[in-house]
Design an enzyme around this catalytic site. Sequence first.
Site, PDB file in Angstrom:
ATOM      1  N   TYR A   1       4.097   6.467   9.980  1.00  0.00           N
ATOM      2  CA  TYR A   1       3.268   5.313   9.618  1.00  0.00           C
ATOM      3  C   TYR A   1       4.105   4.230   8.933  1.00  0.00           C
ATOM      4  O   TYR A   1       3.955   3.039   9.207  1.00  0.00           O
ATOM      5  CB  TYR A   1       2.131   5.776   8.698  1.00  0.00           C
ATOM      6  CG  TYR A   1       1.001   4.778   8.564  1.00  0.00           C
ATOM      7  CD1 TYR A   1      -0.158   4.894   9.335  1.00  0.00           C
ATOM      8  CD2 TYR A   1       1.073   3.729   7.651  1.00  0.00           C
ATOM      9  CE1 TYR A   1      -1.199   3.989   9.208  1.00  0.00           C
ATOM     10  CE2 TYR A   1       0.040   2.822   7.512  1.00  0.00           C
ATOM     11  CZ  TYR A   1      -1.099   2.957   8.298  1.00  0.00           C
ATOM     12  OH  TYR A   1      -2.122   2.055   8.169  1.00  0.00           O
TER      13      TYR A   1
ATOM     14  N   LYS B   1       0.981  -0.107  15.141  1.00  0.00           N
ATOM     15  CA  LYS B   1       2.402  -0.125  15.511  1.00  0.00           C
ATOM     16  C   LYS B   1       2.820  -1.363  16.325  1.00  0.00           C
ATOM     17  O   LYS B   1       4.019  -1.642  16.463  1.00  0.00           O
ATOM     18  CB  LYS B   1       2.761   1.131  16.304  1.00  0.00           C
ATOM     19  CG  LYS B   1       2.921   2.358  15.427  1.00  0.00           C
ATOM     20  CD  LYS B   1       4.255   2.357  14.685  1.00  0.00           C
ATOM     21  CE  LYS B   1       4.373   3.412  13.632  1.00  0.00           C
ATOM     22  NZ  LYS B   1       4.331   2.924  12.260  1.00  0.00           N
TER      23      LYS B   1
ATOM     24  N   PRO C   1      -4.495   0.470  18.996  1.00  0.00           N
ATOM     25  CA  PRO C   1      -4.288  -0.082  17.650  1.00  0.00           C
ATOM     26  C   PRO C   1      -4.174   0.939  16.524  1.00  0.00           C
ATOM     27  O   PRO C   1      -3.632   0.609  15.464  1.00  0.00           O
ATOM     28  CB  PRO C   1      -5.511  -0.973  17.439  1.00  0.00           C
ATOM     29  CG  PRO C   1      -6.541  -0.465  18.377  1.00  0.00           C
ATOM     30  CD  PRO C   1      -5.806   0.098  19.553  1.00  0.00           C
TER      31      PRO C   1
ATOM     32  N   TYR D   1      -9.033   5.771   7.169  1.00  0.00           N
ATOM     33  CA  TYR D   1      -9.150   6.145   8.581  1.00  0.00           C
ATOM     34  C   TYR D   1     -10.140   7.301   8.650  1.00  0.00           C
ATOM     35  O   TYR D   1      -9.847   8.394   8.176  1.00  0.00           O
ATOM     36  CB  TYR D   1      -7.797   6.599   9.135  1.00  0.00           C
ATOM     37  CG  TYR D   1      -6.784   5.492   9.367  1.00  0.00           C
ATOM     38  CD1 TYR D   1      -6.000   5.002   8.334  1.00  0.00           C
ATOM     39  CD2 TYR D   1      -6.607   4.944  10.638  1.00  0.00           C
ATOM     40  CE1 TYR D   1      -5.067   4.001   8.554  1.00  0.00           C
ATOM     41  CE2 TYR D   1      -5.668   3.942  10.871  1.00  0.00           C
ATOM     42  CZ  TYR D   1      -4.899   3.481   9.824  1.00  0.00           C
ATOM     43  OH  TYR D   1      -3.975   2.482  10.059  1.00  0.00           O
TER      44      TYR D   1
ATOM     45  N   HIS E   1       0.855  -1.189   0.000  1.00  0.00           N
ATOM     46  CA  HIS E   1       0.000   0.000   0.000  1.00  0.00           C
ATOM     47  C   HIS E   1       0.886   1.233   0.000  1.00  0.00           C
ATOM     48  O   HIS E   1       1.711   1.414   0.889  1.00  0.00           O
ATOM     49  CB  HIS E   1      -0.917   0.022   1.228  1.00  0.00           C
ATOM     50  CG  HIS E   1      -2.093  -0.906   1.096  1.00  0.00           C
ATOM     51  ND1 HIS E   1      -3.258  -0.730   1.778  1.00  0.00           N
ATOM     52  CD2 HIS E   1      -2.273  -2.011   0.349  1.00  0.00           C
ATOM     53  CE1 HIS E   1      -4.118  -1.685   1.456  1.00  0.00           C
ATOM     54  NE2 HIS E   1      -3.541  -2.487   0.595  1.00  0.00           N
TER      55      HIS E   1
HETATM   56  C1  DHB Z   1      -5.445  -2.789  10.758  1.00  0.00           C
HETATM   57  C2  DHB Z   1      -5.438  -2.526  12.107  1.00  0.00           C
HETATM   58  C3  DHB Z   1      -4.976  -1.322  12.556  1.00  0.00           C
HETATM   59  O1  DHB Z   1      -4.934  -1.046  13.879  1.00  0.00           O
HETATM   60  C4  DHB Z   1      -4.567  -0.331  11.690  1.00  0.00           C
HETATM   61  O2  DHB Z   1      -4.147   0.862  12.154  1.00  0.00           O
HETATM   62  C5  DHB Z   1      -4.559  -0.601  10.350  1.00  0.00           C
HETATM   63  C6  DHB Z   1      -5.021  -1.833   9.883  1.00  0.00           C
HETATM   64  C7  DHB Z   1      -5.947  -4.083  10.241  1.00  0.00           C
HETATM   65  O3  DHB Z   1      -6.266  -4.956  11.058  1.00  0.00           O
HETATM   66  O4  DHB Z   1      -6.054  -4.252   9.029  1.00  0.00           O
END
Ligand code: DHB
Length: 398
Positions: free
Chosen positions: A392, A304, A300, A208, A79
Amino acid sequence: MGAGRTILKTQVGIVGAGPAGLMLSHLLSTSGIGSIVVEKRDHETIRTTHRAGILERGSVRMLTETGVGSGVLDKGTRHEGIDLRFGGESHRLDFEDLVGESVWLYPQNEVFTDLAAARARDNGDVRYGVSDTAVADLATDVPKIRFTDAAGTGYEIHCDILVGSDGSGGICRRSIPAEARTDNFIEYPFAWFGILTAAPPSAPELVYANSDRGFALISQRSDTVQRMYFQCDPDEDPAAWSEEQIWDELQARVDGPDGFGLQRGSIFDKSVLKFRSYVCEPLRYGNLFLAGDAGHTVPPTGAKGLNLALADVRVLFEAVDSFYATGSRDLLEGYSDKALQRVWRAQNFSYWMTSMLHTRADAGPFERKRALGELGGVVGSRHGSAYLAEAYTGWPNA
Ligand code: DHB
């Protein structure tokens, strides 16, 4: 002490066979350093536990350079950016353009499966399904791991170095005397409701989304399976939600004049993920070294957790390797400080992404509009966008 237990000797004893423990064991084997890994869960339970899905390029490089990268290269998806969505509009951050880097969508349980297969192929000693695990003599030259294997036999591992990679609920960190560690933590007044659905992708990259109803994340797994999350109360009961309610809530959080519509499908997994930021300092007590979630937890947002665990392992492996190659403990002494530099950067990034994108139930109009101002500043400035993109995709030298 150890009475009636079979004694096993190895150089590095590892508690926890998640990606951190297995990656370390794998790296040590490439340097001819012996290890034994013990794990309370069975292989199938770990393989089917859904976790995050984004790998930084440094994590991908680590997997590919050590011979366990064919899974991510063959089945993962590169990505080159993400969408930040707010005010009903999407704003793409082009990571390649901003910082010349990408991330890979490849779920953590697949990383586990690949590492577990490599350990099995190389005759690595990994014992799943053990019970009564305890660690002892941590501040001595012979730290020990006691456990009972799946067949009921008691063992005691004698090692030089003991690694706690047993996750946030594990025993290793709790075995450090309270006066020898500082627990830094905060809690958040929300959680994520996560689903897996049999549906085609709703977007080519991750979205997001910030909305008045709270955060949502549209992620993917494959052409036929998608992963999505939405902000919920920490005590939300997933069973109380019908599929239609879940889809309506997710859709409401991404609604906008551009008509962005989610591709609905049947939901075959629902769970609530708790949010917490935690760092144990130092990541070491005597000859016990903590790696991954055993030493620190991030919320989450920004994915990270796994990447930090692998970054810890990279630093720890170099330290252990240097100890066996030269007899010097210098890098082992420096492990905690070095690993913590990246940990605190990632703590800040995860906290920042979380607070910028989520909506607190008690947030008034000022707080709500301030967050929109912050998001506008990120997407409206090349410097702001590049800051997010660099964090990121993973800081190159931290
Ligand atoms: C996923 C989980 C995340 O916490 C994130 O920031 C991006 C992707 C995932 O499970 O695809």
